[in-house]
Design a protein around this motif. Sequence first.
Motif, mmCIF file in Angstrom:
data_model
loop_
_atom_site.group_PDB
_atom_site.id
_atom_site.type_symbol
_atom_site.label_atom_id
_atom_site.label_comp_id
_atom_site.label_asym_id
_atom_site.label_seq_id
_atom_site.Cartn_x
_atom_site.Cartn_y
_atom_site.Cartn_z
ATOM 1 N N ARG A 254 108.419 -45.966 26.005
ATOM 2 C CA ARG A 254 109.782 -45.289 26.168
ATOM 3 C C ARG A 254 110.649 -46.338 26.549
ATOM 4 O O ARG A 254 111.846 -46.030 26.176
ATOM 5 N N ALA A 255 110.390 -47.338 27.197
ATOM 6 C CA ALA A 255 111.269 -48.436 27.413
ATOM 7 C C ALA A 255 111.803 -49.149 26.029
ATOM 8 O O ALA A 255 113.004 -49.210 25.829
ATOM 9 N N GLU A 256 110.988 -49.114 25.002
ATOM 10 C CA GLU A 256 111.376 -49.629 23.898
ATOM 11 C C GLU A 256 112.270 -48.749 23.074
ATOM 12 O O GLU A 256 113.330 -49.028 22.416
ATOM 13 N N ASP A 257 111.960 -47.173 23.003
ATOM 14 C CA ASP A 257 112.701 -46.347 22.628
ATOM 15 C C ASP A 257 114.215 -46.237 23.308
ATOM 16 O O ASP A 257 115.274 -46.198 22.407
ATOM 17 N N GLU A 258 114.176 -46.546 24.519
ATOM 18 C CA GLU A 258 115.521 -46.730 25.117
ATOM 19 C C GLU A 258 116.449 -47.839 24.996
ATOM 20 O O GLU A 258 117.519 -47.791 24.749
ATOM 21 N N LEU A 259 115.507 -49.036 24.864
ATOM 22 C CA LEU A 259 116.348 -50.273 25.325
ATOM 23 C C LEU A 259 116.309 -50.853 23.879
ATOM 24 O O LEU A 259 116.740 -52.066 23.838
ATOM 25 N N GLY A 260 115.449 -50.657 22.828
ATOM 26 C CA GLY A 260 115.164 -51.470 21.892
ATOM 27 C C GLY A 260 113.864 -52.377 22.239
ATOM 28 O O GLY A 260 113.733 -52.659 23.121
ATOM 29 N N THR A 261 113.285 -52.539 20.726
ATOM 30 C CA THR A 261 111.754 -53.162 20.803
ATOM 31 C C THR A 261 112.116 -54.744 20.828
ATOM 32 O O THR A 261 113.384 -55.152 20.484
ATOM 33 N N THR A 262 111.442 -55.502 21.532
ATOM 34 C CA THR A 262 111.129 -56.781 21.741
ATOM 35 C C THR A 262 109.764 -57.359 21.357
ATOM 36 O O THR A 262 108.918 -56.594 21.721
ATOM 37 N N ASP A 263 109.675 -58.556 20.997
ATOM 38 C CA ASP A 263 108.333 -59.180 20.908
ATOM 39 C C ASP A 263 107.632 -59.014 22.367
ATOM 40 O O ASP A 263 106.476 -58.877 22.425
ATOM 41 N N PHE A 264 108.179 -59.168 23.289
ATOM 42 C CA PHE A 264 107.861 -59.216 24.714
ATOM 43 C C PHE A 264 107.216 -57.859 25.020
ATOM 44 O O PHE A 264 106.031 -57.728 25.527
ATOM 45 N N LEU A 265 108.010 -56.796 24.931
ATOM 46 C CA LEU A 265 107.340 -55.513 24.949
ATOM 47 C C LEU A 265 106.324 -54.949 24.090
ATOM 48 O O LEU A 265 105.426 -54.536 24.639
ATOM 49 N N GLU A 266 106.273 -55.491 22.809
ATOM 50 C CA GLU A 266 105.391 -55.263 21.916
ATOM 51 C C GLU A 266 104.177 -55.873 22.623
ATOM 52 O O GLU A 266 103.086 -55.178 22.281
ATOM 53 N N LEU A 267 104.226 -57.262 22.761
ATOM 54 C CA LEU A 267 102.954 -57.814 23.255
ATOM 55 C C LEU A 267 102.378 -57.259 24.629
ATOM 56 O O LEU A 267 101.233 -56.823 24.719
ATOM 57 N N ALA A 268 103.284 -56.855 25.259
ATOM 58 C CA ALA A 268 102.801 -56.277 26.731
ATOM 59 C C ALA A 268 102.238 -54.870 26.690
ATOM 60 O O ALA A 268 101.136 -54.592 27.110
ATOM 61 N N ARG A 269 102.737 -54.131 25.508
ATOM 62 C CA ARG A 269 102.446 -52.856 25.217
ATOM 63 C C ARG A 269 100.982 -52.969 24.519
ATOM 64 O O ARG A 269 99.949 -52.253 25.161
ATOM 65 N N SER A 270 100.627 -53.953 23.847
ATOM 66 C CA SER A 270 99.248 -54.236 23.173
ATOM 67 C C SER A 270 98.252 -54.491 24.018
ATOM 68 O O SER A 270 97.061 -54.191 24.131
ATOM 69 N N MET A 271 98.709 -55.419 25.105
ATOM 70 C CA MET A 271 97.682 -56.023 26.091
ATOM 71 C C MET A 271 97.370 -54.711 27.318
ATOM 72 O O MET A 271 96.190 -54.543 27.356
ATOM 73 N N VAL A 272 98.502 -53.930 27.526
ATOM 74 C CA VAL A 272 98.203 -53.040 28.425
ATOM 75 C C VAL A 272 97.194 -52.121 27.934
ATOM 76 O O VAL A 272 96.190 -51.323 28.643
ATOM 77 N N LEU A 273 97.503 -51.475 26.675
ATOM 78 C CA LEU A 273 96.543 -50.362 25.955
ATOM 79 C C LEU A 273 95.096 -50.985 25.879
ATOM 80 O O LEU A 273 94.030 -50.140 25.693
ATOM 81 N N SER A 274 94.866 -52.378 25.258
ATOM 82 C CA SER A 274 93.644 -52.576 24.862
ATOM 83 C C SER A 274 92.791 -53.653 25.629
ATOM 84 O O SER A 274 91.769 -53.836 25.179
ATOM 85 N N HIS A 275 93.286 -53.756 27.114
ATOM 86 C CA HIS A 275 92.344 -54.834 27.664
ATOM 87 C C HIS A 275 91.044 -54.357 28.335
ATOM 88 O O HIS A 275 90.392 -54.741 28.896
ATOM 89 N N HIS A 276 91.037 -53.050 28.030
ATOM 90 C CA HIS A 276 89.577 -52.380 28.289
ATOM 91 C C HIS A 276 88.812 -52.275 27.265
ATOM 92 O O HIS A 276 87.824 -51.325 27.455
ATOM 93 N N GLU A 277 89.207 -52.530 26.175
ATOM 94 C CA GLU A 277 88.317 -52.154 25.001
ATOM 95 C C GLU A 277 87.332 -53.267 24.940
ATOM 96 O O GLU A 277 87.364 -54.397 25.592
ATOM 97 N N LYS A 278 86.179 -53.026 24.366
ATOM 98 C CA LYS A 278 85.090 -53.967 24.452
ATOM 99 C C LYS A 278 84.625 -54.274 22.906
ATOM 100 O O LYS A 278 84.810 -53.633 21.766
#
Length: 371
Positions: A254-278
């Motif tokens: 939602r932050a990306e949709d409102e403020l525009g995407t950045t490498d920081f937000l993309e990487l943070a989103r990736s880490m947040v979603l996947s850090h409990h994958e095995k």
Amino acid sequence: MDNGKPKILIVDDEKFYIDVLVDLLKDDYKTVVAKDGEQALRRAASDPPPDLILLDIMMEGMDGYEVCRRLKENPAVSEVPVIFLTVKSEVADELRGFELGATDYISKPMSPPIVRARVATHLELARARRELERQNVILEERVQERTAELERAKDVAIFCMASLAEARDNETGRHLLRTQNYVRVLAEKLQDHPRFEHFLNPRNIRLLYKTAPLHDIGKVGVPDRILLKPAKLDDDEWELMKKHTDYGHDALLRAEDELGTTDFLELARSMVLSHHEKWDGSGYPKGLKGDEIPIAGRLMALADVYDALISRRVYKEPYSHDDAVDMIREGSGKHFDPDIVDAFVALQTQFKEIAATYADQEAGASEAGMQ
């Protein structure tokens, strides 16, 4: 400079022209003379160097072209303007001089008003160039200072936001500092590994370090009755707890949709979603397997589990460092990327030092890292 006067080096092998130029310029400038190319190079290299050089082309031995070439190769005097003095007037001769770095020509026989005007003009141009360079340096320093201030402000905001999520879970901010540093040393260890070198460049390692504190930001969406339960969660409660990865991912999206995407937000989103994958596909939320799991998530998975193992929970005592290392080794190829486990084993002393440096003053309750 001599009493504020610009220093002019006059180079000519004919005494007549030297005398004319010295007499013409001595009242306004400090004049230094050289009667051949070798002497000119020595005097140009004096301290302080000249502010401008009047250089005859047609000299015995080393001609003016060669003197100019050597001057421009010397970083100490390469920016000093050179005006050629010449009886040559062919376009090819002038082009050769400009290609070597000369700024102007004065033809012989010389007109005193032209000499004075061109000397004054090129000195002023050189002074203006130096002032512009100085201002550019100052501006660049201010830009860097401002950029550093903005980076610090962003880091503070990120850490505060992440700390609020951890505080609801009775965690301390030191968990964030520990996992942040675990991720950094792992990434640095793996940056030359063939499987990771395409991603773990210095810029992405820096972004990983900065985004790591956000890995559990989605806990803000988990109900208190689950997040603060003073016991191990039952199966239904654990299903609700697992949703924190989606909550965090969706908030950043939602932050990306409102403020525009950045490498920081993309990487943070990736880490947040996947850090409990095995690694074997038994993790959540998507059941990703092997290299399907983003590198950011794989790194944080190990960092988060190690920290959970060595930390006290309401339902367990902390494991020792050695026991935690053994358990992570056992998870190689199942919970964790085997190459990341190998890097962790090689870095285990650094992990232990990081844990000690950022040790909790009070133990808190949190979800188990290896449920």
